[in-house]
Scaffold this active site. Sequence first.
Site, mmCIF file in Angstrom:
data_model
loop_
_atom_site.group_PDB
_atom_site.id
_atom_site.type_symbol
_atom_site.label_atom_id
_atom_site.label_comp_id
_atom_site.label_asym_id
_atom_site.label_seq_id
_atom_site.Cartn_x
_atom_site.Cartn_y
_atom_site.Cartn_z
ATOM 1 N N ASP A 182 0.820 -1.220 0.000
ATOM 2 C CA ASP A 182 0.000 0.000 0.000
ATOM 3 C C ASP A 182 0.849 1.265 0.000
ATOM 4 O OD1 ASP A 182 -2.077 -1.791 0.294
ATOM 5 O OD2 ASP A 182 -2.892 -0.881 2.107
ATOM 6 N N HIS A 237 3.807 -2.298 3.011
ATOM 7 C CA HIS A 237 3.783 -0.903 2.521
ATOM 8 C C HIS A 237 5.057 -0.577 1.754
ATOM 9 C CE1 HIS A 237 0.774 -0.877 5.702
ATOM 10 N NE2 HIS A 237 0.246 0.184 5.127
HETATM 11 ZN ZN LIG Z 1 -2.545 3.183 3.182
#
Ligand SMILES: [Zn+2]
Length: 238
Positions: free
Chosen positions: A50, A196
């Site tokens: 992400d 991430h």
């Molecule tokens: Zn996020």
Amino acid sequence: MNWPGVASVGGAAGAASFLYYVCAAPSSQILGRALVRGPAAGARVALTFDDGPAQPYTLQILDILRHLKTPATFFVCGKNVERFPQIARRIRSEGHGLGNHTYSHPFLYFKGRAAMAREIDRTQQAIERVTGHRPTLFRPPYGGRWFGLFSVLAERGLRLVQWSTPSHDWKRRVGAADIVRTTLRKLHSGSVVLLHDGREPRRPDQVDARVTVEALPGIIEGARAAGFTFVPIEDFLA
Ligand SMILES: [Zn+2]
């Protein structure tokens, strides 16, 4: 004896915690259907990243994924796609999934339909303009959903994807070894792993995803040694 004050405080707290579950728990299905995990049999797992694209982390992650022949899905923010269009194109050209993670990574709580639609549409347009691909997957920032979100998604043919295996790579003061250990401990058949490659909503010069890059080979090799196979997340939607 009657304690109406206590009862209403208790009621409000109960309602607040229920609302929290409805909107914030990654696995909640109350506002609409979300993909949280794949099948409980078959030892297949899917990687998701992400908040990118971010330089140089997304590129380093793509190098590792290519080297270890591992598919992944990147839930990108529209503003980062505009900043790094060539990285978004590389994600796509190397066969990975590209999903919508809003334009500016806001909490969706208390947002109206129009505000949520703007965040989503601006990102769909950015991704399509840069890669020629129109995403069909959406992940809300912080996993947070709000009333009206699912009808906005349905109108645009977007499926909501959460996760079942957090790596905790967004936490401060975790090292790569902690991330590998946490992820492998929580891995299960059908895991959707949350990692991430960026760090929203930080400024670009504050983004540091080094620990995720460092942890990734250990996660992939450890999972394979335990018998898991990495698949594109689309395999869990079929
Ligand atoms: Zn996020």
